[in-house]
Scaffold this active site. Sequence first.
Site, short mmCIF file in Angstrom:
data_model
loop_
_atom_site.label_atom_id
_atom_site.label_comp_id
_atom_site.label_asym_id
_atom_site.label_seq_id
_atom_site.Cartn_x
_atom_site.Cartn_y
_atom_site.Cartn_z
N LYS A 65 0.82 -1.22 0.00
CA LYS A 65 0.00 0.00 0.00
C LYS A 65 0.85 1.28 0.00
O LYS A 65 0.52 2.24 -0.68
CB LYS A 65 -0.95 0.00 1.20
CG LYS A 65 -2.01 -1.09 1.13
CD LYS A 65 -2.94 -1.01 2.34
CE LYS A 65 -3.96 -2.14 2.32
NZ LYS A 65 -4.90 -2.06 3.47
N PHE A 169 7.20 0.92 21.12
CA PHE A 169 6.68 2.23 21.49
C PHE A 169 7.03 3.30 20.47
O PHE A 169 6.22 4.20 20.19
CB PHE A 169 7.21 2.62 22.88
CG PHE A 169 6.66 3.92 23.39
CD1 PHE A 169 5.28 4.18 23.38
CD2 PHE A 169 7.51 4.91 23.87
CE1 PHE A 169 4.78 5.37 23.86
CE2 PHE A 169 7.01 6.10 24.35
CZ PHE A 169 5.63 6.34 24.34
#
Length: 293
Positions: A65, A169
């Site tokens: 994509k 994170f």
Amino acid sequence: MSAFAVFGNPIEHSKSAEIYALFANEIGIKKEYDLKLVSKNNFENLLYNFFKLDGLGANITTPFKEHAYFLCQKLTERAKTARSVNTIKKLNNKILLGDNTDGIGFISDLKRLNWINNNNHITAMTHHDNKSMKINILLIGAGGASKGILLALLTTVVECYIHIVNRTFHKAQTLVSYCHEIGYKNVSCMPLCELADNTNKYSLIVNATTSSMINTIPKIPPTIITPLTKCYDLFYQKQDTSFITWCKKHGSIHCSDGLGMLVEQAAHAFLLWHNLLPSVNPVLNHLRSTLYV
């Protein structure tokens, strides 16, 4: 040579051709749709060759994509914002128009489920329609699927604050930084391990990880769920996914997998190609009844 196709790797599991055939049959369109297994080395050439011949439209799936975003000469605002493309249309001047229907597919499914009302509020956490209450949304995961969903929520749902947690994170931090850069400040992130210390209750929790594919769940505490928390898993299967099973076990009575999103995003791709929006529910019901039969 087909007029429409989906490009991806893997591709044999894709339901895109079946969905397109059902939509086309409803509208009365007779066009062929193929599955194209491609690699990183040949994706660009095969895509361009497809459109040089009889290709009119393409769906792009994992993991191409973001690559497709750079192959289109023109982009919709949705694709520009998401910086990825899952639908391409060849315009009359042979220019390739890139769009991203993942976000609108997700929002459309939330509306189908009546989880978003006509004023674009997520149903409140209490039985009272307290519109002054801040609506908290938890997005689990910061991978490719997360960005389109996050941006769709930010541009559609009013009076909401979105928290992102992710095992890695810094990926969540990057996603939050991008949202802040384009003007959306009502989004933040935290390490997944700190979620247990969070006192927020969530109106909507979205699992955008691949955990259900391997029958596991993200490491989230059950204290964030209330009986009115809506829980959505992007993954889908015939039975409840592992995430939905866990959410129900801990009190959620509003749960859905991602099959509706799959059909809704395909419907908006069909709309881009043919200027007609097909009916979603008959196709969704058909797929649900035939999953893994």
